[in-house]
Scaffold this motif. Structure first.
Motif, PDB file in Angstrom:
ATOM      1  N   ALA A  13      -6.029 -38.192 -20.983  1.00  0.00           N
ATOM      2  CA  ALA A  13      -7.092 -39.370 -20.940  1.00  0.00           C
ATOM      3  C   ALA A  13      -6.845 -40.342 -21.838  1.00  0.00           C
ATOM      4  CB  ALA A  13      -8.550 -38.866 -21.437  1.00  0.00           C
ATOM      5  N   HIS A  14      -6.019 -40.090 -23.129  1.00  0.00           N
ATOM      6  CA  HIS A  14      -5.807 -40.915 -24.196  1.00  0.00           C
ATOM      7  C   HIS A  14      -4.029 -41.596 -24.096  1.00  0.00           C
ATOM      8  CE1 HIS A  14      -9.603 -40.660 -25.764  1.00  0.00           C
ATOM      9  NE2 HIS A  14      -9.377 -39.245 -25.857  1.00  0.00           N
ATOM     10  N   GLU A  15      -3.547 -40.963 -22.924  1.00  0.00           N
ATOM     11  CA  GLU A  15      -2.099 -41.181 -22.794  1.00  0.00           C
ATOM     12  C   GLU A  15      -2.002 -42.406 -21.743  1.00  0.00           C
ATOM     13  OE1 GLU A  15      -0.245 -39.452 -24.705  1.00  0.00           O
ATOM     14  OE2 GLU A  15      -1.324 -37.732 -25.016  1.00  0.00           O
ATOM     15  N   SER A  37       2.187 -37.167 -25.142  1.00  0.00           N
ATOM     16  CA  SER A  37       2.463 -37.179 -26.504  1.00  0.00           C
ATOM     17  C   SER A  37       2.774 -35.776 -26.847  1.00  0.00           C
ATOM     18  CB  SER A  37       1.275 -37.319 -27.415  1.00  0.00           C
ATOM     19  OG  SER A  37       0.167 -36.377 -27.141  1.00  0.00           O
ATOM     20  N   ALA A  38       3.646 -35.492 -28.059  1.00  0.00           N
ATOM     21  CA  ALA A  38       4.155 -34.267 -28.445  1.00  0.00           C
ATOM     22  C   ALA A  38       3.156 -33.332 -28.423  1.00  0.00           C
ATOM     23  CB  ALA A  38       5.069 -34.217 -29.644  1.00  0.00           C
ATOM     24  N   ARG A  39       2.152 -33.556 -28.904  1.00  0.00           N
ATOM     25  CA  ARG A  39       0.777 -32.809 -29.140  1.00  0.00           C
ATOM     26  C   ARG A  39       0.315 -32.349 -27.885  1.00  0.00           C
ATOM     27  NH1 ARG A  39      -4.821 -34.264 -32.323  1.00  0.00           N
ATOM     28  NH2 ARG A  39      -5.404 -32.124 -32.526  1.00  0.00           N
ATOM     29  N   THR A  40       0.288 -33.144 -26.926  1.00  0.00           N
ATOM     30  CA  THR A  40      -0.095 -32.763 -25.560  1.00  0.00           C
ATOM     31  C   THR A  40       0.662 -31.889 -24.670  1.00  0.00           C
ATOM     32  OG1 THR A  40      -1.585 -34.862 -25.139  1.00  0.00           O
ATOM     33  CG2 THR A  40      -1.110 -33.723 -23.157  1.00  0.00           C
ATOM     34  N   LEU A  41       2.149 -32.111 -25.075  1.00  0.00           N
ATOM     35  CA  LEU A  41       2.997 -31.655 -24.373  1.00  0.00           C
ATOM     36  C   LEU A  41       3.085 -30.039 -24.864  1.00  0.00           C
ATOM     37  CD1 LEU A  41       5.552 -31.843 -22.611  1.00  0.00           C
ATOM     38  CD2 LEU A  41       7.073 -32.286 -24.549  1.00  0.00           C
ATOM     39  N   ARG A  42       2.480 -29.817 -25.879  1.00  0.00           N
ATOM     40  CA  ARG A  42       2.533 -28.325 -26.163  1.00  0.00           C
ATOM     41  C   ARG A  42       1.545 -27.606 -25.627  1.00  0.00           C
ATOM     42  NH1 ARG A  42       3.592 -30.836 -31.221  1.00  0.00           N
ATOM     43  NH2 ARG A  42       1.519 -30.836 -31.778  1.00  0.00           N
ATOM     44  N   SER A  43       0.492 -28.437 -24.970  1.00  0.00           N
ATOM     45  CA  SER A  43      -0.754 -27.483 -24.434  1.00  0.00           C
ATOM     46  C   SER A  43      -1.072 -27.579 -22.964  1.00  0.00           C
ATOM     47  CB  SER A  43      -2.002 -28.198 -25.221  1.00  0.00           C
ATOM     48  OG  SER A  43      -2.239 -29.484 -24.974  1.00  0.00           O
ATOM     49  N   VAL A  44       0.106 -28.509 -22.296  1.00  0.00           N
ATOM     50  CA  VAL A  44       0.196 -28.638 -20.725  1.00  0.00           C
ATOM     51  C   VAL A  44       1.210 -27.940 -20.020  1.00  0.00           C
ATOM     52  CG1 VAL A  44      -1.502 -30.660 -20.803  1.00  0.00           C
ATOM     53  CG2 VAL A  44       0.832 -31.013 -20.743  1.00  0.00           C
ATOM     54  N   ASP A  45       0.909 -27.486 -18.970  1.00  0.00           N
ATOM     55  CA  ASP A  45       2.087 -27.157 -18.179  1.00  0.00           C
ATOM     56  C   ASP A  45       2.390 -28.498 -17.078  1.00  0.00           C
ATOM     57  OD1 ASP A  45       3.334 -26.099 -15.523  1.00  0.00           O
ATOM     58  OD2 ASP A  45       3.033 -24.332 -16.240  1.00  0.00           O
ATOM     59  N   LEU A  46       3.727 -29.110 -17.407  1.00  0.00           N
ATOM     60  CA  LEU A  46       3.939 -30.045 -16.863  1.00  0.00           C
ATOM     61  C   LEU A  46       4.199 -30.091 -14.951  1.00  0.00           C
ATOM     62  CD1 LEU A  46       6.773 -31.805 -18.827  1.00  0.00           C
ATOM     63  CD2 LEU A  46       4.419 -32.422 -18.808  1.00  0.00           C
ATOM     64  N   VAL A  71       7.155 -38.757 -19.505  1.00  0.00           N
ATOM     65  CA  VAL A  71       7.785 -39.267 -20.618  1.00  0.00           C
ATOM     66  C   VAL A  71       7.228 -39.300 -21.920  1.00  0.00           C
ATOM     67  CG1 VAL A  71       9.179 -40.979 -18.895  1.00  0.00           C
ATOM     68  CG2 VAL A  71       7.160 -41.731 -19.911  1.00  0.00           C
ATOM     69  N   LYS A  72       7.944 -39.290 -22.762  1.00  0.00           N
ATOM     70  CA  LYS A  72       7.317 -39.456 -24.192  1.00  0.00           C
ATOM     71  C   LYS A  72       6.473 -40.692 -24.538  1.00  0.00           C
ATOM     72  CE  LYS A  72      11.211 -36.845 -26.806  1.00  0.00           C
ATOM     73  NZ  LYS A  72      12.323 -37.158 -27.748  1.00  0.00           N
ATOM     74  N   THR A  73       5.600 -40.608 -25.354  1.00  0.00           N
ATOM     75  CA  THR A  73       4.640 -41.453 -25.834  1.00  0.00           C
ATOM     76  C   THR A  73       5.545 -42.724 -26.371  1.00  0.00           C
ATOM     77  OG1 THR A  73       2.740 -40.107 -26.242  1.00  0.00           O
ATOM     78  CG2 THR A  73       2.782 -42.225 -27.303  1.00  0.00           C
ATOM     79  N   GLY A  74       5.332 -43.877 -26.185  1.00  0.00           N
ATOM     80  CA  GLY A  74       6.228 -45.053 -26.189  1.00  0.00           C
ATOM     81  C   GLY A  74       7.267 -45.181 -25.395  1.00  0.00           C
ATOM     82  N   SER A  75       7.563 -44.677 -24.272  1.00  0.00           N
ATOM     83  CA  SER A  75       8.495 -44.709 -23.344  1.00  0.00           C
ATOM     84  C   SER A  75       8.437 -46.073 -22.323  1.00  0.00           C
ATOM     85  CB  SER A  75       8.918 -43.652 -22.633  1.00  0.00           C
ATOM     86  OG  SER A  75       9.296 -42.422 -23.684  1.00  0.00           O
TER      87      SER A  75
END
Length: 107
Positions: A13-15, A37-46, A71-75
């Motif tokens: 939601a904040h991405e 984000s790196a934080r979200t990436l740690r908690s979701v299954d892509l 993609v990473k935040t900022g891409s």
């Protein structure tokens, strides 16, 4: 479609996300590029997120995504004022200059 991606996974939601059309083998195809984000990436299954986003976009918009690109935040390309530039992000995608967090295309 970007809002639908946010609904699919609350942690997105904040991405930022951007959807655009590209010319494919069978005509016009829709691509969704989603910053994670790196934080979200740690908690979701892509893989699960990609499948859920694809399903909800089809259900709510009647459109099959041809590609979901996390993609990473900022891409995502942005304008000088910080707004997301859909056309510049599309150009990056077409030139294969985006670095996806996963390489699986939707079938």
């Amino acid at each position: 479609m970007e809002a639908t991606a946010e609904q699919a996974e609350q942690r997105l939601a904040h991405e930022c996300a951007v959807a655009f059309c590209v010319e494919g083998d069978s005509g016009e195809e829709v691509v969704l590029v989603q910053e994670i984000s790196a934080r979200t990436l740690r908690s979701v299954d892509l893989r699960e997120t990609r499948e859920l986003v694809s399903h909800l976009v089809l259900q709510h918009h009647g459109v099959c995504l041809s590609d979901f690109v996390p993609v990473k935040t900022g891409s995502l390309a942005r304008t000088s004022s910080g707004k997301i530039s859909r056309s510049a992000t599309r150009q990056l995608y077409m030139a294969r200059k985006l670095r996806p967090l996963t390489t699986s295309k939707l079938d």
